[in-house]
Design an enzyme around this catalytic site. Structure first.
Site, PDB file in Angstrom:
ATOM      1  CB  CYS A 257      -1.031   0.003   1.405  1.00 28.68           C
ATOM      2  SG  CYS A 257      -2.499   0.960   0.943  1.00 28.68           S
ATOM      3  CG  HIS A 342      -4.175  -3.996   2.809  1.00 30.34           C
ATOM      4  ND1 HIS A 342      -3.334  -3.679   3.591  1.00 30.34           N
ATOM      5  CD2 HIS A 342      -4.433  -3.045   1.973  1.00 30.34           C
ATOM      6  CE1 HIS A 342      -3.158  -2.277   3.790  1.00 30.34           C
ATOM      7  NE2 HIS A 342      -3.932  -1.805   2.667  1.00 30.34           N
ATOM      8  CD  GLU A 344      -2.709  -6.772   5.146  1.00 31.12           C
ATOM      9  OE1 GLU A 344      -3.768  -5.838   5.537  1.00 31.12           O
ATOM     10  OE2 GLU A 344      -1.929  -7.151   4.185  1.00 31.12           O
TER      11      GLU A 344
END
Length: 367
Positions: A257, A342, A344
């Site tokens: 990001c 993202h 994760e």
């Protein structure tokens, strides 16, 4: 008679749009950039995501709060959004694992919100007009004053916010392997830390403005640049020294990001404000190397400019299938890669987990 208050609240946009609803959370006034998230679940993770600092979060899914809150779902130590805009707020919840209602959670975190508004209408309005500043108020109800407050609110473009959400001092999180990772915290999410630790990495997580000498002393096997809020061009004014040092070591580098954008800026690749931005848990991303499509979680209002990527600097590895924007880069002048989305967050649920494996393997190779 209702057991819960039904105080009036107003949402005023900087273009003069005004909507009325009911106050939720703390009574008061708050403001920021109005954006929306299309996720159906995960509201607690969204509200505690540091990348949302300074923004008013509008949830497009209508029912919010029905499963309460649970401490393990926090991505940071506190709520990070500036305010919440909801269609239908659940004052009560049904979840044996939860410890609080969303109302109690908002009150504990002093978050001002509004419910009972037509979020679909507002989303269409933002998609047509672009993101803009807004104000939520349950104390001041003068529409003209609130619209003016929204107009006067600081614009996200040019705003540095990573220092507002970074940790105050460095922290070590131990893994069971022999790899040492230096992670620069511009608003790092807890689940990113968990993913590295689960793969055996011992992390030293440094505050955003940590002096370079302190980072050098850690003698890391690799560097990670985290997600975070605000304009990456403003963050780069102090972050670039650390990025350039990491590149000079010849050790692997990974960015997610904001970290992805900082790595791009370090190679002379431009990063620009988006008209609306990407925020949700259902964005399709294509891996150009494998041809596979990943369902991704996204949260960014800035993006790397495709027309500014020189062939000798980086290769585009991932693109967004909704609008073709850049989602991943592999750099040619140092061993590193970066991702705009993202991995994760696991909406796929495991579509993007390979990125952490790929980076750990790269560190092992260079160790």
């Amino acid at each position: 008679m209702s057991l819960y208050p039904r105080n009036k609240a107003i949402l005023a946009l900087s273009d003069g749009t005004v909507v009325h609803g009911q106050a939720v959370g703390k009574q008061g006034i708050t403001g920021g950039e109005l954006c929306f998230n299309t996720s159906m679940i995960g509201y607690q993770e969204i509200f505690t995501d540091p990348s949302y600092y300074g923004q008013l979060m509008m949830m497009t899914y209508p029912h919010i709060g029905n499963y309460g809150t649970i401490p393990r779902d926090d991505e940071a130590r506190r709520v990070m959004v500036a305010g919440a805009i909801l269609r239908s707020f659940s004052w009560e919840y049904s979840n044996p694992m939860a410890d609080r209602s969303l109302q109690e959670y908002f009150e504990d975190n002093e978050l001002v919100g509004i419910s009972g508004v037509d979020t679909r209408m507002l989303v269409r309005h933002i998609r047509e007009k672009g993101v803009m500043n807004a104000v939520i108020s349950s104390t001041e109800l003068d529409e003209d004053k609130l619209v003016q407050m929204a107009k006067d609110w600081d614009d996200m473009k040019g705003l540095e916010l990573a220092t507002k959400v970074t940790r105050e001092e460095a922290q070590t999180v131990k893994g069971d392997g022999d790899l040492k990772l230096a992670a620069i915290d511009y608003g790092i999410k807890q689940n990113i830390i968990n993913n590295f630790a689960q793969r055996g990495c011992t992390l030293r997580i440094f505050p955003a403005k940590t002096p370079l000498e302190e980072i050098k002393e850690w003698d890391a096997d690799g560097f990670f640049f985290s997600n975070g809020p605000g304009d990456p061009n403003a963050t780069a004014e102090y972050a670039m020294e650390t990025v350039e040092y990491a590149k000079s070591t010849g050790k692997p580098i990974f960015g997610i990001c904001l970290g992805h954008q900082l790595m791009a800026l370090s190679e002379g690749i431009g990063v620009e404000k988006m008209f609306v931005g990407h925020r949700g848990a259902n964005h399709p991303v294509k891996n150009l190397k494998t041809g596979l499509v990943e369902i991704s979680t996204q949260n960014h209002g800035f993006a790397v400019s495709e027309d500014k990527i020189a062939e000798d600097k980086a290769e585009i590895t991932h693109i967004n299938l909704n609008d073709g924007t850049i989602e991943g880069l592999e750099f040619k002048n140092f061993p590193g890669f970066s991702i705009q989305y993202h991995p994760e967050a696991s909406p796929g649920p495991h579509d993007s987990a390979y990125l952490f494996d790929q980076f750990v393997e790269l560190m092992q190779k260079h160790k």
